[in-house]
Design an enzyme around this catalytic site. Structure first.
Site, short mmCIF file in Angstrom:
data_model
loop_
_atom_site.label_atom_id
_atom_site.label_comp_id
_atom_site.label_asym_id
_atom_site.label_seq_id
_atom_site.Cartn_x
_atom_site.Cartn_y
_atom_site.Cartn_z
N GLU A 196 0.73 -1.32 -0.12
CA GLU A 196 -0.07 0.04 -0.06
C GLU A 196 1.00 1.19 -0.05
OE1 GLU A 196 -2.98 0.18 -0.74
OE2 GLU A 196 -3.53 -1.92 -0.25
N TYR A 209 -5.95 7.06 3.65
CA TYR A 209 -6.17 5.92 2.63
C TYR A 209 -5.50 4.87 3.13
CZ TYR A 209 -5.46 2.69 -0.92
OH TYR A 209 -5.34 1.54 -1.47
N ASP A 222 -9.31 6.62 -2.74
CA ASP A 222 -8.17 6.61 -3.67
C ASP A 222 -8.49 7.30 -4.95
OD1 ASP A 222 -9.11 4.57 -4.97
OD2 ASP A 222 -7.05 3.95 -5.82
#
Length: 370
Positions: A40, A123, A141
DNA sequence: GAACCGTGGAT
DNA sequence: TATCCAAGGTT
């Protein structure tokens, strides 16, 4: 004859689409929160295809959070070389040490605790909480913003906080209980593969029938974005400084490279020292000034070796690289983190930006042919 | 809120 | 060539 099974809600249709169409990505083979966290962070503002080889090398070098926490930052940066946004590497490294020292080596499982780690914003905290820990947290996102802005015709610039709050409320309301991980990834895959910024493939979209922008024929009008400002241009000079008593054609000749300060742009990376040309300054003057300020050394600026054009996020640069002769002053790390005299062939072991890497390539090619 | 932070692919 | 923009975060 039984009717074909059709999921009732748009959310169920999206999940069914995802079961069939999900991309085969390396981090989806893992349920390890650490591996998912690494993916991520690498994926922040970075395309999936770019990340894949970096992710695989990184996980091979640092299979566990403990391994990353033990690693020297220079090694981490070398693995990050070319991926961009190098502060992510510093922050991920710091985060790994916080996890080891303050969380018993376990990645925190809830959004708030994740959010407290360096480099983990709204996020990434929601992504790890939902994908690695099954928490029903919505992610927002670029893909999800585009999909939801079209699906529900959400107007307003999504960079504004009020617009983002509306989008997040919509995202939260859509999550099928207990399925946030798959649902969030389904939304992101849909944005990446079907609901593209331009020319969306609505005929292939599982929520086409309920998409408000599509019904209005206004897919490409959402999300609404303000125009960007044009980026300025800078001339930057840098020196290939040859060790005293050596010349470029000497096979044992070493050159000086400097390490950028950790908090700066390209922090922690190595470079041919130099800096931005100020108003009214010649390239020669600018280079001698920068080397005096950063390294406390005097040089004689020789011939132009190469120019490299490069576009950063907020400015474009023309890098003018000159051969230099060291004339006085033993180098000191005044305006840099460190410096080193190295053979051009040894620079491969240091982490450099793409622009400086182009200079090294030319330097090694020239010596090869000499 | 706005500026800053990398790079590469697509158009 | 210029512009967009991609699984954003920090200051």
């Amino acid at each position: 004859m039984p009717r074909a099974r059709v999921a009732r809600t748009p959310q169920r249709r999206l999940l069914a689409w995802y079961e069939d169409e999900a991309r085969d990505l390396p981090w989806r083979k893992s349920t390890d929160p650490y591996a998912i966290l690494v993916s991520e962070v690498m994926l922040q503002q970075t395309r999936v295809e770019t990340v894949i080889p970096y992710y695989e090398r990184f996980l091979r070098a640092y299979p566990t959070v403990e391994a990353l926490a033990r690693a020297p930052i220079d090694d981490v940066l070398k693995l990050w070389e070319g991926l961009g946004y190098y502060r992510r590497a510093h922050n991920l490294h710091r985060a790994s040490r916080e996890v080891v020292h303050h969380h018993a080596g376990r990645i925190p499982a809830d959004r708030a605790a994740l959010r407290a780690l360096p480099g983990i914003g709204p996020y990434t905290a929601a992504a790890v909480a939902s994908i690695a820990f099954g928490e029903d947290e919505p992610v927002l996102d670029g893909n999800v913003v585009r999909v939801l802005a079209r699906w529900f015709r959400v107007s307003g610039d999504p960079r504004r906080s009020d617009t983002r709050r509306s989008l997040e409320a919509v995202a939260r309301s859509l999550i099928p209980a207990g399925r946030a991980g798959a649902f969030n990834q389904a939304l992101m895959d849909l944005g990446a593969r079907v609901c593209a910024p331009r020319l969306p493939r609505c005929e292939a979209c599982p929520v086409e029938a309920v998409c408000e922008a599509h019904q209005a024929g206004e897919e490409e009008l959402f999300p609404m974005r303000a125009a960007r400002r044009s980026v300025p241009h800078r001339d930057v000079v840098a020196g290939v400084i040859w060790e005293r008593g050596h010349d470029p054609w000497d096979p044992d000749a070493r050159v000086l490279i400097a390490q950028r300060e950790a908090g700066d742009m390209l922090g922690g990376l190595w470079e041919f020292p130099g800096g931005t040309v100020e108003q009214g300054e010649s390239f020669d003057e600018a280079l001698r000034r920068e080397l005096r300020e950063e390294l406390g050394m005097e040089v004689e600026v020789g011939s132009l070796f190469i120019t490299v054009d490069h576009a950063y996020t907020h400015f474009r640069m023309t890098l003018h690289v000159f051969h230099c002769r060291h004339t006085a002053g033993r180098p000191r790390a005044l305006g840099c983190a460190d410096f080193s005299w190295v053979l051009p062939s040894e620079i491969a072991g240091y982490a450099l930006s793409v622009a400086d890497r182009a200079v090294v390539r030319a330097l090694c090619a020239q010596r090869e042919s000499a």
